[in-house]
Design a protein around this motif. Sequence first.
Motif, PDB file in Angstrom:
ATOM      1  N   VAL A  22       6.081   6.931  -5.894  1.00  0.00           N
ATOM      2  CA  VAL A  22       5.596   7.563  -4.449  1.00  0.00           C
ATOM      3  C   VAL A  22       6.723   8.282  -3.969  1.00  0.00           C
ATOM      4  O   VAL A  22       7.798   8.050  -3.803  1.00  0.00           O
ATOM      5  N   GLN A  24       8.673  10.295  -1.080  1.00  0.00           N
ATOM      6  CA  GLN A  24       8.717  10.513   0.306  1.00  0.00           C
ATOM      7  C   GLN A  24       9.350  11.667   0.822  1.00  0.00           C
ATOM      8  O   GLN A  24      10.430  12.135   0.051  1.00  0.00           O
ATOM      9  N   ASN A  33      12.258   9.134  -3.924  1.00  0.00           N
ATOM     10  CA  ASN A  33      11.108   8.503  -4.848  1.00  0.00           C
ATOM     11  C   ASN A  33      11.245   7.029  -4.763  1.00  0.00           C
ATOM     12  O   ASN A  33      12.303   6.382  -4.973  1.00  0.00           O
ATOM     13  N   VAL A  34      10.246   6.394  -4.713  1.00  0.00           N
ATOM     14  CA  VAL A  34      10.106   5.100  -4.476  1.00  0.00           C
ATOM     15  C   VAL A  34       9.033   4.339  -5.297  1.00  0.00           C
ATOM     16  O   VAL A  34       8.011   4.932  -5.791  1.00  0.00           O
ATOM     17  N   VAL A  36       6.394   1.888  -6.846  1.00  0.00           N
ATOM     18  CA  VAL A  36       5.450   1.021  -5.978  1.00  0.00           C
ATOM     19  C   VAL A  36       4.775   0.424  -7.265  1.00  0.00           C
ATOM     20  O   VAL A  36       4.452   0.807  -8.540  1.00  0.00           O
ATOM     21  N   ALA A  77       7.094  -2.540   7.157  1.00  0.00           N
ATOM     22  CA  ALA A  77       7.657  -1.410   6.562  1.00  0.00           C
ATOM     23  C   ALA A  77       7.081  -1.350   5.317  1.00  0.00           C
ATOM     24  O   ALA A  77       6.448  -0.183   4.549  1.00  0.00           O
ATOM     25  N   GLU A  78       6.749  -2.647   4.727  1.00  0.00           N
ATOM     26  CA  GLU A  78       6.059  -2.435   3.346  1.00  0.00           C
ATOM     27  C   GLU A  78       4.579  -1.971   3.679  1.00  0.00           C
ATOM     28  O   GLU A  78       3.995  -1.284   2.683  1.00  0.00           O
ATOM     29  N   GLU A  80       3.581   0.052   5.828  1.00  0.00           N
ATOM     30  CA  GLU A  80       3.536   1.493   6.220  1.00  0.00           C
ATOM     31  C   GLU A  80       3.579   2.140   4.929  1.00  0.00           C
ATOM     32  O   GLU A  80       2.789   2.959   4.707  1.00  0.00           O
ATOM     33  N   ARG A  81       4.311   1.878   4.130  1.00  0.00           N
ATOM     34  CA  ARG A  81       4.474   2.643   2.524  1.00  0.00           C
ATOM     35  C   ARG A  81       3.263   2.377   1.732  1.00  0.00           C
ATOM     36  O   ARG A  81       2.643   3.322   0.946  1.00  0.00           O
ATOM     37  N   ARG A  82       2.619   1.185   2.011  1.00  0.00           N
ATOM     38  CA  ARG A  82       1.204   0.900   1.335  1.00  0.00           C
ATOM     39  C   ARG A  82       0.108   1.846   1.744  1.00  0.00           C
ATOM     40  O   ARG A  82      -0.669   2.404   1.216  1.00  0.00           O
ATOM     41  N   ALA A  84       0.803   4.928   3.241  1.00  0.00           N
ATOM     42  CA  ALA A  84       1.012   6.236   2.808  1.00  0.00           C
ATOM     43  C   ALA A  84       0.560   6.345   1.280  1.00  0.00           C
ATOM     44  O   ALA A  84       0.182   7.620   1.186  1.00  0.00           O
ATOM     45  N   ALA A  85       0.818   5.407   0.510  1.00  0.00           N
ATOM     46  CA  ALA A  85       0.187   5.515  -0.737  1.00  0.00           C
ATOM     47  C   ALA A  85      -1.178   5.827  -0.627  1.00  0.00           C
ATOM     48  O   ALA A  85      -1.784   6.782  -1.595  1.00  0.00           O
TER      49      ALA A  85
END
Length: 845
Positions: A22, A24, A33-34, A36, A77-78, A80-82, A84-85
């Motif tokens: 993902v 960002q 880049n994250v 996931v 936070a986790e 929010e990342r989910r 966004a994905a």
Amino acid sequence: MSDTDGKKPLGLGGGSGRSGQVKQSFSHGRTHNVAVEIKRKRVVVPGKTGAAGGSRSGSPSAVGGDPSKRPAGISDAEMERRMAALRAAKAREVEEAAQREADEKAREEERERRRLEAEAKEREDREREEALRLKAEEDERRAREAELRAQKKAEVTKPKAPEARPAPADRAAAEAAASRAETKGVSAAAPRKTERDRAPTDDRDSRKKNSDDSRRTGKLSLSQAMDGEGGRQRSLAAMKRKQEKARQKAMGGSQRQEKQVRDVQLPETILVSELANRMAERTPDVIKSLMRMGLMVTGNQGIDADTAELVIDEFGHRAVRVSDADVEQVIDQVEDKPEDLKPRAPIITIMGHVDHGKTSLLDAIRHANVVAGEAGGITQHIGAYQVKASNGALLTFLDTPGHAAFTSMRARGAQVTDIVVLVVAADDAVMPQTVEAINHAKAAKVPMIVAINKVDKPSADPQKVRTALLQHEVVVEAMSGDVQDVEVSAKTGQGLDQLLEAIALQAEILELKANPDRPAQGAVIEAKLDVGRGPVATVLVQNGTLKRGDIFVVGEQWGKVRALINDQGERVDQAGPSVPVEVLGLNGTPEAGDVLNVVETEAQAREIADYREQAAKDKRAAAGAAITLDQMLAKAKADESVAELPVVVKADVQGSAEAIVQALEKIGNDEVRVRVLHYGVGAITESDIGLAEASQAPVIGFNVRANAPARNAANQKGVEIRYYSIIYDLVDDIKAAASGLLSAEVRENFIGYAEIREVFRVTGVGNVAGCLVTEGVARRSAGVRLLRDNVVIHEGTLKTLKRFKDEVKEVQSGQECGMAFENYDDIRKGDVIEIFEREEVQRQL
């Protein structure tokens, strides 16, 4: 020992997931880049263990749900990342769907382009085949022409005229194909390229342009017609003409077609545009031809027949002269066959001087009393009656007025009659209207019978009447002539049988016949406007039979017979020859003396009436236009010096109105005249009052009255309405009124003479004459003339008249006095003073 020893890396789910990246984005262009792990969606089955826990941690409801219900180990936070994905995944799905739609559209456009290319290729193939066929026909035609030219050259010895160079075959075929292509919907403005010369891009662009912008389809749809955005479209006829022109050119048709010669109907006047239309020529060409003749005209202007004939000859056509009067040819003028003629009743007109007993004699014959119905005991209308004689024969009598004003009535009576009965009073002999009646009868070439009336009076002298008639070339049988004479008395009935026998004998000699089985023709004896019945005409049928429902034209009027009324006031269905009837159903009041003709259709009657009305207007306009400028100035100057008495005349019948107008026009001299502003038949209306008010004229009503609105308008506007029933009174009153416009006549009356004996000079007065009154009387208010050697040297007034030192009004004859003239001092001893007075005398016409 590190924090990660003996522990699994932190992930988004269990081992059943798969890893992903993902990207960002942050401010100032920074990205990160994250890694996931994407886990498969878990299906929650109701009723099983773990389902009551609510949504999985990956569901959107977990975001807003209670934190106590989230899976263990999931931080904010986790979460929010989910989320966004998840949003990124949905965006990719939308992009993929848009891409699929664009690809589908591109494939559809490619299929449409290929279809259009196939259609265009098919059309090109057809056009190429057509061009090849035309080329083959052209080659064959040229071969035949070459053979014909060779034969003609061998037969004719004179040099051959240079022939027009034929167009090249390929160009003719190309033009024919271009015309055909344009007709079928392909633009051919530029030369067509071949397959080798045309690039694929050019081919695709041109076809797209043709199909979108300039493509012509054979059919015009409703949307195209209503749209109008494509500009002006050429008609189908124009395309056919262009196609025919191209075919003629392809066939070598450079030679012009033979001009068609037309017969052009040419009336007395015609518009330029109408002339061009009849010749099938262009209007500008006709205008150019007229300009070469020196005439600057437009298409809407008229030209005369002679000029139009020159133009027609110049264009190579034939002029056929016609007249507008041809519309009257529909009136039946066929000659009657002898076997169709049948005997008819004679028409007898009674004429003579006023008050000689014409109507009384007719009353005695009819056993009626018409005189009682006439104002003043004199006839002022034409009457038409039918009388049955003792032997059963019918006689038609016309009674005419004898007054001098009714000259035109007597003339009409003589024109429509077969026999004239001249009534002469035995106690009055031949009078002016008697002579006039004799002249009318002679002009109409009508036989005459003299009826010597009033023989019962003691002062009657029939022989005197016979002798007086000799002066006018009327020789009666008693004096060895050929004119029958009968002594009668309307009062006692003496001689009436002999008069009827004489009429029957004269009618037998004339052998009067007519054809009753044909459309009617007759003469209008009298016409009037009846309030309840409209326009009414008294018609004497001369030929044919007039029936109810017949369509007729009479003068400038037309109509359809609505009713026929005989002399007894009874309605009849038809009227044969020599029968007088009143006709109802006219659209207007005709003139007395007009001829009535029956026509077939209403359109013909209306057309003839319109033509006659227009001809009368043109005649009046031509009469006015014929006056030159000098004549107009002279007329205007004469009108200024002539006083006018304007009048408006309304009468009960047309004949009376006409007679009144003729009588009034004779009144006047060089200084005054009567001008009839308007005359007509019927009641006096508001329009008559308005006309009279504008011209300060009185309204004359003869046997008619004003209606209520007209009376109110006359009272408000101060218009005088005068009613008359006897024409004598009317003429006398108008003559007296016109006499009032005459300037008074000034007469001079001489009242005395004085002789100057001495001249004195007086301060402040001037020269004073010492005079002796030798004759008459001298008055200070009188006019004076100074005579020297019997020559008038001054005319004026007296400034002073003195007797001794006193101012006096008059001085008698034989006395001395002093006189001084106003503004005049040249007086001498021995001069004579003439003294006079002026008197105004009113003149009469």
